[in-house]
Motif scaffolding. Structure first.
Motif, PDB file in Angstrom:
ATOM      1  N   ASN A   5       3.620  -8.610   5.481  1.00 51.07           N
ATOM      2  CA  ASN A   5       3.598  -7.168   5.224  1.00 51.07           C
ATOM      3  C   ASN A   5       2.512  -6.799   4.215  1.00 51.07           C
ATOM      4  OD1 ASN A   5       5.709  -6.720   6.994  1.00 51.07           O
ATOM      5  ND2 ASN A   5       7.283  -6.805   5.403  1.00 51.07           N
ATOM      6  N   PHE A   6       2.305  -7.689   3.242  1.00 47.03           N
ATOM      7  CA  PHE A   6       1.259  -7.409   2.262  1.00 47.03           C
ATOM      8  C   PHE A   6      -0.127  -7.482   2.908  1.00 47.03           C
ATOM      9  CE2 PHE A   6      -1.766  -8.900  -1.010  1.00 47.03           C
ATOM     10  CZ  PHE A   6      -1.712  -7.803  -1.849  1.00 47.03           C
ATOM     11  N   ARG A   7      -0.324  -8.442   3.802  1.00 48.79           N
ATOM     12  CA  ARG A   7      -1.616  -8.541   4.501  1.00 48.79           C
ATOM     13  C   ARG A   7      -1.877  -7.296   5.347  1.00 48.79           C
ATOM     14  NH1 ARG A   7      -3.499 -12.047   1.050  1.00 48.79           N
ATOM     15  NH2 ARG A   7      -2.610 -14.143   1.232  1.00 48.79           N
ATOM     16  N   LEU A   8      -0.806  -6.769   5.957  1.00 49.28           N
ATOM     17  CA  LEU A   8      -0.953  -5.528   6.719  1.00 49.28           C
ATOM     18  C   LEU A   8      -1.343  -4.368   5.796  1.00 49.28           C
ATOM     19  CD1 LEU A   8       2.114  -5.697   9.168  1.00 49.28           C
ATOM     20  CD2 LEU A   8      -0.301  -6.118   9.709  1.00 49.28           C
ATOM     21  N   ALA A   9      -0.727  -4.340   4.609  1.00 45.40           N
ATOM     22  CA  ALA A   9      -1.037  -3.275   3.651  1.00 45.40           C
ATOM     23  C   ALA A   9      -2.489  -3.347   3.200  1.00 45.40           C
ATOM     24  CB  ALA A   9      -0.105  -3.377   2.449  1.00 45.40           C
ATOM     25  N   GLU A  10      -2.994  -4.572   3.047  1.00 46.41           N
ATOM     26  CA  GLU A  10      -4.379  -4.733   2.593  1.00 46.41           C
ATOM     27  C   GLU A  10      -5.384  -4.127   3.558  1.00 46.41           C
ATOM     28  OE1 GLU A  10      -5.111  -8.505  -0.229  1.00 46.41           O
ATOM     29  OE2 GLU A  10      -4.586  -9.051   1.829  1.00 46.41           O
ATOM     30  N   LYS A  11      -4.992  -3.999   4.819  1.00 45.63           N
ATOM     31  CA  LYS A  11      -5.891  -3.440   5.823  1.00 45.63           C
ATOM     32  C   LYS A  11      -5.877  -1.907   5.830  1.00 45.63           C
ATOM     33  CE  LYS A  11      -5.190  -7.450   8.858  1.00 45.63           C
ATOM     34  NZ  LYS A  11      -4.696  -7.909  10.183  1.00 45.63           N
ATOM     35  N   GLN A  12      -5.019  -1.305   4.989  1.00 44.86           N
ATOM     36  CA  GLN A  12      -4.842   0.145   5.009  1.00 44.86           C
ATOM     37  C   GLN A  12      -5.717   0.884   3.985  1.00 44.86           C
ATOM     38  OE1 GLN A  12      -2.691   1.595   7.285  1.00 44.86           O
ATOM     39  NE2 GLN A  12      -2.467  -0.505   8.078  1.00 44.86           N
ATOM     40  N   ASN A  13      -6.632   0.174   3.346  1.00 45.70           N
ATOM     41  CA  ASN A  13      -7.498   0.795   2.340  1.00 45.70           C
ATOM     42  C   ASN A  13      -6.672   1.421   1.211  1.00 45.70           C
ATOM     43  OD1 ASN A  13      -9.990   1.551   1.213  1.00 45.70           O
ATOM     44  ND2 ASN A  13      -9.888   3.598   2.138  1.00 45.70           N
ATOM     45  N   LEU A  14      -5.737   0.621   0.678  1.00 48.52           N
ATOM     46  CA  LEU A  14      -4.870   1.082  -0.401  1.00 48.52           C
ATOM     47  C   LEU A  14      -5.469   0.717  -1.753  1.00 48.52           C
ATOM     48  CD1 LEU A  14      -1.352   0.009   0.984  1.00 48.52           C
ATOM     49  CD2 LEU A  14      -2.690   2.071   1.471  1.00 48.52           C
ATOM     50  N   SER A  15      -5.160   1.534  -2.757  1.00 49.40           N
ATOM     51  CA  SER A  15      -5.624   1.254  -4.116  1.00 49.40           C
ATOM     52  C   SER A  15      -4.437   1.300  -5.070  1.00 49.40           C
ATOM     53  CB  SER A  15      -6.684   2.265  -4.557  1.00 49.40           C
ATOM     54  OG  SER A  15      -6.169   3.591  -4.509  1.00 49.40           O
ATOM     55  N   TYR A  16      -4.481   0.436  -6.080  1.00 45.90           N
ATOM     56  CA  TYR A  16      -3.399   0.308  -7.064  1.00 45.90           C
ATOM     57  C   TYR A  16      -3.929   0.700  -8.433  1.00 45.90           C
ATOM     58  CZ  TYR A  16      -0.269  -2.191 -10.349  1.00 45.90           C
ATOM     59  OH  TYR A  16       0.590  -2.522 -11.375  1.00 45.90           O
ATOM     60  N   GLY A  17      -3.113   1.409  -9.200  1.00 47.34           N
ATOM     61  CA  GLY A  17      -3.560   1.770 -10.536  1.00 47.34           C
ATOM     62  C   GLY A  17      -2.517   2.555 -11.307  1.00 47.34           C
ATOM     63  N   GLU A  18      -2.939   3.052 -12.450  1.00 47.21           N
ATOM     64  CA  GLU A  18      -2.046   3.801 -13.333  1.00 47.21           C
ATOM     65  C   GLU A  18      -1.826   5.217 -12.798  1.00 47.21           C
ATOM     66  OE1 GLU A  18      -1.770   5.265 -18.022  1.00 47.21           O
ATOM     67  OE2 GLU A  18      -3.529   4.174 -17.282  1.00 47.21           O
ATOM     68  N   ILE A  19      -0.585   5.674 -12.885  1.00 46.82           N
ATOM     69  CA  ILE A  19      -0.267   7.067 -12.560  1.00 46.82           C
ATOM     70  C   ILE A  19      -0.548   7.901 -13.805  1.00 46.82           C
ATOM     71  CG2 ILE A  19       1.531   8.693 -11.867  1.00 46.82           C
ATOM     72  CD1 ILE A  19       2.937   6.413 -10.426  1.00 46.82           C
ATOM     73  N   SER A  20      -1.457   8.826 -13.703  1.00 44.65           N
ATOM     74  CA  SER A  20      -1.822   9.639 -14.865  1.00 44.65           C
ATOM     75  C   SER A  20      -0.693  10.598 -15.217  1.00 44.65           C
ATOM     76  CB  SER A  20      -3.099  10.428 -14.575  1.00 44.65           C
ATOM     77  OG  SER A  20      -2.852  11.402 -13.565  1.00 44.65           O
ATOM     78  N   GLU A  21      -0.745  11.097 -16.437  1.00 47.88           N
ATOM     79  CA  GLU A  21       0.291  12.028 -16.892  1.00 47.88           C
ATOM     80  C   GLU A  21       0.345  13.265 -15.993  1.00 47.88           C
ATOM     81  OE1 GLU A  21       0.996  14.516 -20.963  1.00 47.88           O
ATOM     82  OE2 GLU A  21       0.754  12.348 -21.173  1.00 47.88           O
ATOM     83  N   SER A  22      -0.813  13.688 -15.501  1.00 49.46           N
ATOM     84  CA  SER A  22      -0.839  14.875 -14.645  1.00 49.46           C
ATOM     85  C   SER A  22      -0.203  14.610 -13.282  1.00 49.46           C
ATOM     86  CB  SER A  22      -2.289  15.354 -14.455  1.00 49.46           C
ATOM     87  OG  SER A  22      -3.064  14.361 -13.806  1.00 49.46           O
ATOM     88  N   GLU A  23      -0.112  13.333 -12.886  1.00 47.27           N
ATOM     89  CA  GLU A  23       0.465  12.984 -11.595  1.00 47.27           C
ATOM     90  C   GLU A  23       1.948  12.630 -11.682  1.00 47.27           C
ATOM     91  OE1 GLU A  23      -2.720  10.835  -8.837  1.00 47.27           O
ATOM     92  OE2 GLU A  23      -2.620   9.917 -10.836  1.00 47.27           O
ATOM     93  N   LEU A  24       2.497  12.606 -12.896  1.00 45.34           N
ATOM     94  CA  LEU A  24       3.899  12.206 -13.042  1.00 45.34           C
ATOM     95  C   LEU A  24       4.855  13.188 -12.372  1.00 45.34           C
ATOM     96  CD1 LEU A  24       4.298  10.708 -16.630  1.00 45.34           C
ATOM     97  CD2 LEU A  24       4.484   9.569 -14.415  1.00 45.34           C
ATOM     98  N   GLU A  25       4.443  14.438 -12.243  1.00 43.67           N
ATOM     99  CA  GLU A  25       5.301  15.412 -11.560  1.00 43.67           C
ATOM    100  C   GLU A  25       5.501  15.016 -10.097  1.00 43.67           C
ATOM    101  OE1 GLU A  25       5.666  20.243 -10.791  1.00 43.67           O
ATOM    102  OE2 GLU A  25       4.176  19.444 -12.205  1.00 43.67           O
TER     103      GLU A  25
END
Length: 318
Positions: free
Chosen positions: A165-185
């Motif tokens: 499932n992780f290999r499939l996810a890697e093909k989806q052009n996904l990015s991982y990172g910090e959720i900014s305070e403005s995105e917490l809503e």
């Protein structure tokens, strides 16, 4: 001689220093800086410390709930929190006896919830043993954690299906990172929807999450997965530095995007970040309901797919 001192606000700095720097099983969740995010009047505080010759040897955060002493309801863990210098067989027995005498004399019931062993900096067996031999009844909930090894990819400990499932996810052009305070809503919006599907609500309000993030910018983390800038899933993490552990607290996925396997990607990336931070454990939290009476087998199996091993959270009642 030991002395009981009820907690007062002018003790805050001493209390927090003891919990974070001088104890074997204190975490930021038991500091007053954390507990004070709750508004005045939400709880009837009954916290106290045990001192010997002016030195704090134990801190016990708790509330008075209808005449019962309950490990602080504003935190996952309560106490007792024990001093490093007094963590020996004979001294623990003395300290627990003093704590028990105070509680028995002043309350009609007691519920203690010490720190889980995986978040302590020394084995907590002494505390468990002594409480049981003070006639406290032990109740457990099943939790789990994935061991992390420096230089090793946590993905390798996952099941074949999880890795697929992780290999499939890697093909989806996904990015991982910090959720900014403005995105917490947005995070909170999906968290509320996720909880509603299980007929529950988040323990914290959005304002409280923002407050906690400001109080603990290094210990409370928000991480997310995006696809071309579109939010797919997010999580709230507690970082226990002394215990070298990440603890997964909240998950907030967009369930309409399950085909992206974003949540699998989120967990794998969070475990990888934990390794990079120097952590040795990724905690998944409990998989039990009704105080441990019922095991959610599907939930536990999901966590096992990420290499999780069992551990227990215990509470002690009298």
């Amino acid at each position: 001689m030991y002395e009981i001192l009820p907690y007062k606000s002018d003790m805050e700095s001493r209390w927090d220093r003891f919990v974070m720097e001088e104890s074997v099983n204190g975490t930021f969740l038991q500091t007053r800086r954390f507990l004070n995010y709750h508004p005045d009047g939400r709880f009837t505080d009954a916290s106290f410390v045990v001192e010997k010759s002016g030195i704090i040897v134990a801190a016990i955060p708790g509330c008075n709930i209808e005449g019962k002493f309950v490990s602080h309801q504003g935190s996952t863990f309560g106490g007792p929190v024990i001093s490093k210098d007094f963590y020996s067989g004979n001294k623990i027995s003395e300290i627990i006896q003093v704590i028990d005498n105070h509680l028995v004399q002043n309350f009609n019931g007691i519920k203690l919830k010490p720190t889980s062993p995986i978040f302590a900096t020394a084995p907590t067996d002494l505390i468990d043993y002594t409480l049981e031999h003070q006639n406290y009844k032990r109740h457990t909930e099943l939790s789990c954690f994935t061991p992390l090894v420096q230089g090793s990819d946590p993905l390798e400990t996952c099941t074949r299906e999880c890795r697929h499932n992780f290999r499939l996810a890697e093909k989806q052009n996904l990015s991982y990172g910090e959720i900014s305070e403005s995105e917490l809503e947005k995070f909170y919006e999906f968290l509320t929807l996720s909880k509603a599907r299980h007929n529950t609500k988040p323990v914290h309000s959005l304002a409280e999450l923002l407050d906690l993030k400001q109080r603990f910018p290094e210990e409370i983390l928000f991480r997310g997965i995006w696809q071309d800038g579109l939010y797919l899933s997010g999580m709230m993490i507690f970082y226990f530095k002394q215990a070298k552990a990440f603890h997964f607290q909240y998950l907030a996925p967009d369930d309409t995007k399950r085909e992206t396997n974003a949540t699998t990607a989120l967990f794998i990336n969070a475990m990888r970040e934990a390794v990079q931070t120097g952590c040795e454990k990724f905690s998944w939290g409990i998989s039990t309901e009704d105080g441990g009476a019922y095991l959610n087998e599907n939930l536990y199996r999901f966590k096992e797919s990420f290499g999780a091993l069992p551990c227990v959270n215990a509470r002690y009642e009298k």
